[in-house]
Design a protein around this motif. Structure first.
Motif, PDB file in Angstrom:
ATOM      1  N   LYS A  89       0.841  -1.200   0.000  1.00 47.23           N
ATOM      2  CA  LYS A  89       0.000   0.000   0.000  1.00 47.23           C
ATOM      3  C   LYS A  89       0.878   1.252   0.000  1.00 47.23           C
ATOM      4  CE  LYS A  89      -3.772   2.357   2.404  1.00 47.23           C
ATOM      5  NZ  LYS A  89      -3.337   3.620   1.878  1.00 47.23           N
ATOM      6  N   ASP A  90       1.951   1.246   0.793  1.00 47.63           N
ATOM      7  CA  ASP A  90       2.872   2.390   0.816  1.00 47.63           C
ATOM      8  C   ASP A  90       3.451   2.644  -0.572  1.00 47.63           C
ATOM      9  OD1 ASP A  90       2.441   2.749   3.503  1.00 47.63           O
ATOM     10  OD2 ASP A  90       4.314   1.806   4.146  1.00 47.63           O
ATOM     11  N   ILE A  91       3.822   1.566  -1.251  1.00 45.61           N
ATOM     12  CA  ILE A  91       4.396   1.698  -2.596  1.00 45.61           C
ATOM     13  C   ILE A  91       3.338   2.224  -3.567  1.00 45.61           C
ATOM     14  CG2 ILE A  91       5.331   0.409  -4.559  1.00 45.61           C
ATOM     15  CD1 ILE A  91       6.694  -1.424  -2.425  1.00 45.61           C
ATOM     16  N   LEU A 105       4.461   8.585 -15.645  1.00 45.38           N
ATOM     17  CA  LEU A 105       3.221   8.419 -16.410  1.00 45.38           C
ATOM     18  C   LEU A 105       2.295   7.410 -15.729  1.00 45.38           C
ATOM     19  CD1 LEU A 105       4.632   8.211 -20.030  1.00 45.38           C
ATOM     20  CD2 LEU A 105       3.113   9.978 -19.136  1.00 45.38           C
ATOM     21  N   PRO A 106       0.982   7.620 -15.841  1.00 50.55           N
ATOM     22  CA  PRO A 106       0.025   6.657 -15.289  1.00 50.55           C
ATOM     23  C   PRO A 106       0.202   5.263 -15.906  1.00 50.55           C
ATOM     24  CG  PRO A 106      -1.095   8.692 -15.875  1.00 50.55           C
ATOM     25  CD  PRO A 106       0.308   8.807 -16.385  1.00 50.55           C
ATOM     26  N   SER A 107       0.632   5.212 -17.152  1.00 52.85           N
ATOM     27  CA  SER A 107       0.794   3.915 -17.817  1.00 52.85           C
ATOM     28  C   SER A 107       1.886   3.070 -17.153  1.00 52.85           C
ATOM     29  CB  SER A 107       1.108   4.106 -19.304  1.00 52.85           C
ATOM     30  OG  SER A 107       2.324   4.813 -19.457  1.00 52.85           O
ATOM     31  N   TRP A 108       2.825   3.716 -16.453  1.00 53.07           N
ATOM     32  CA  TRP A 108       3.867   2.956 -15.762  1.00 53.07           C
ATOM     33  C   TRP A 108       3.251   2.117 -14.656  1.00 53.07           C
ATOM     34  CZ3 TRP A 108       8.698   6.573 -14.946  1.00 53.07           C
ATOM     35  CH2 TRP A 108       9.120   7.071 -16.187  1.00 53.07           C
ATOM     36  N   LYS A 109       2.236   2.700 -14.011  1.00 55.20           N
ATOM     37  CA  LYS A 109       1.545   1.950 -12.952  1.00 55.20           C
ATOM     38  C   LYS A 109       0.839   0.741 -13.564  1.00 55.20           C
ATOM     39  CE  LYS A 109      -1.988   2.283  -9.396  1.00 55.20           C
ATOM     40  NZ  LYS A 109      -3.045   3.097  -8.818  1.00 55.20           N
ATOM     41  N   LYS A 110       0.149   0.980 -14.693  1.00 54.26           N
ATOM     42  CA  LYS A 110      -0.563  -0.109 -15.368  1.00 54.26           C
ATOM     43  C   LYS A 110       0.406  -1.183 -15.852  1.00 54.26           C
ATOM     44  CE  LYS A 110      -4.323   2.854 -16.856  1.00 54.26           C
ATOM     45  NZ  LYS A 110      -4.770   3.714 -17.934  1.00 54.26           N
ATOM     46  N   ALA A 111       1.624  -0.774 -16.178  1.00 50.39           N
ATOM     47  CA  ALA A 111       2.624  -1.723 -16.676  1.00 50.39           C
ATOM     48  C   ALA A 111       3.205  -2.591 -15.556  1.00 50.39           C
ATOM     49  CB  ALA A 111       3.746  -0.969 -17.393  1.00 50.39           C
ATOM     50  N   GLU A 115       4.121  -3.560  -8.558  1.00 48.63           N
ATOM     51  CA  GLU A 115       4.555  -4.942  -8.327  1.00 48.63           C
ATOM     52  C   GLU A 115       6.079  -5.049  -8.402  1.00 48.63           C
ATOM     53  OE1 GLU A 115       2.029  -4.023 -10.285  1.00 48.63           O
ATOM     54  OE2 GLU A 115       0.386  -4.856  -9.092  1.00 48.63           O
ATOM     55  N   PHE A 116       6.656  -4.344  -9.377  1.00 48.04           N
ATOM     56  CA  PHE A 116       8.115  -4.357  -9.527  1.00 48.04           C
ATOM     57  C   PHE A 116       8.788  -3.807  -8.272  1.00 48.04           C
ATOM     58  CE2 PHE A 116      11.969  -1.957 -10.692  1.00 48.04           C
ATOM     59  CZ  PHE A 116      12.760  -3.011 -11.128  1.00 48.04           C
ATOM     60  N   MET A 117       8.301  -2.658  -7.805  1.00 52.42           N
ATOM     61  CA  MET A 117       8.892  -2.043  -6.615  1.00 52.42           C
ATOM     62  C   MET A 117       8.657  -2.907  -5.379  1.00 52.42           C
ATOM     63  SD  MET A 117       8.113   2.004  -7.221  1.00 52.42           S
ATOM     64  CE  MET A 117       8.930   2.503  -5.694  1.00 52.42           C
ATOM     65  N   GLU A 139      14.900   1.054  -1.755  1.00 50.75           N
ATOM     66  CA  GLU A 139      15.130   2.439  -1.321  1.00 50.75           C
ATOM     67  C   GLU A 139      15.770   3.252  -2.448  1.00 50.75           C
ATOM     68  OE1 GLU A 139      17.633   1.566   1.995  1.00 50.75           O
ATOM     69  OE2 GLU A 139      15.976   1.543   3.442  1.00 50.75           O
ATOM     70  N   TRP A 140      16.754   2.651  -3.108  1.00 52.88           N
ATOM     71  CA  TRP A 140      17.439   3.352  -4.198  1.00 52.88           C
ATOM     72  C   TRP A 140      16.460   3.697  -5.316  1.00 52.88           C
ATOM     73  CZ3 TRP A 140      17.995   2.545  -9.382  1.00 52.88           C
ATOM     74  CH2 TRP A 140      18.884   3.395 -10.048  1.00 52.88           C
ATOM     75  N   PHE A 141      15.629   2.714  -5.710  1.00 57.31           N
ATOM     76  CA  PHE A 141      14.709   2.929  -6.826  1.00 57.31           C
ATOM     77  C   PHE A 141      13.688   4.017  -6.485  1.00 57.31           C
ATOM     78  CE2 PHE A 141      11.230   1.846  -9.769  1.00 57.31           C
ATOM     79  CZ  PHE A 141      11.952   1.875 -10.963  1.00 57.31           C
ATOM     80  N   LYS A 142      13.213   4.009  -5.239  1.00 57.45           N
ATOM     81  CA  LYS A 142      12.261   5.032  -4.802  1.00 57.45           C
ATOM     82  C   LYS A 142      12.902   6.419  -4.911  1.00 57.45           C
ATOM     83  CE  LYS A 142       8.628   4.350  -1.440  1.00 57.45           C
ATOM     84  NZ  LYS A 142       8.272   4.008  -0.084  1.00 57.45           N
ATOM     85  N   GLY A 143      14.119   6.525  -4.432  1.00 57.62           N
ATOM     86  CA  GLY A 143      14.843   7.792  -4.519  1.00 57.62           C
ATOM     87  C   GLY A 143      15.079   8.207  -5.959  1.00 57.62           C
ATOM     88  N   PHE A 144      15.372   7.219  -6.799  1.00 59.20           N
ATOM     89  CA  PHE A 144      15.620   7.474  -8.225  1.00 59.20           C
ATOM     90  C   PHE A 144      14.376   8.082  -8.871  1.00 59.20           C
ATOM     91  CE2 PHE A 144      15.365   5.681 -12.610  1.00 59.20           C
ATOM     92  CZ  PHE A 144      16.424   6.391 -13.168  1.00 59.20           C
TER      93      PHE A 144
END
Length: 191
Positions: A89-91, A105-111, A115-117, A139-144
């Motif tokens: 949920k946090d992600i 982009l919203p499409s990244w969420k749909k892609a 789940e990846f994160m 953590e790195w990806f979130k910061g990125f």
């Protein structure tokens, strides 16, 4: 009972005052108890009953311990599942914020970005991505992603369209399409 054993210590009888000499006769009846005979020995049936009772007690204790262990393990599993759901949920909230901020982009969420994160979150290993700074892959990806600059086009794409907006967009699209057709027709007529 009858005398089974009489023992003397050494060659001399013990010197106990008032003790008469030992004398034997054919009709001697001794007032000596054979404690081995007098003691109540359990029968085989009683022993089997005791063993069965002990077995039932042991099995009941083992069952109680198993149930307690199962409850503890279930509680741990429930807690782990709740933590997993909370992290997901946090992600998802983070991704929504990044979409609203115009960073992705919203499409990244749909892609499947959430789940990846979430998959990255399961890896607790820390890595030194930059000098002196260790963090997990998640953590790195979130910061990125958070470091992206907001893009106005992304913000526009993230806005939900109401019926009015949708009709307006459809009208604008139809007008653009009509203009494109006219331009194409005018271009071919001019040749």
């Amino acid at each position: 009972g009858t005398i089974r054993h009489v023992g003397f210590l050494g060659a001399m009888p013990p010197a106990v005052k008032g003790l008469k000499d030992v004398a034997f006769s054919d009709t001697l009846q001794a007032e000596i108890y054979d404690y081995a005979e007098e003691a109540t020995m359990p029968t085989i049936e009683e022993l089997q009953q005791l063993l069965e009772e002990e077995k039932r007690k042991r099995e009941a204790a083992e069952e109680k311990a198993r149930v307690a262990e199962e409850k503890a393990s279930q509680s741990e599993a429930d807690f782990a599942e709740q933590q997993k759901k909370a992290r997901r949920k946090d992600i998802a909230d983070f991704v929504e914020t990044m979409i609203k901020d115009g960073k992705i982009l919203p499409s990244w969420k749909k892609a499947g970005l959430v789940e990846f994160m979430h998959g990255l979150e399961g890896d607790a290993e820390t890595i030194e991505f930059s000098e002196g700074k260790k963090e997990t892959r998640g953590e790195w990806f979130k910061g990125f992603i958070n470091s992206f600059s907001a893009h106005p086009l992304f913000k526009e794409m993230a806005k939900p369209q109401g019926d009015q907006d949708k009709n307006k967009a459809d009208t604008e699209f139809a007008e653009d399409e009509k203009l494109a057709e006219e331009m194409a027709a005018g271009h071919s007529v001019g040749k």
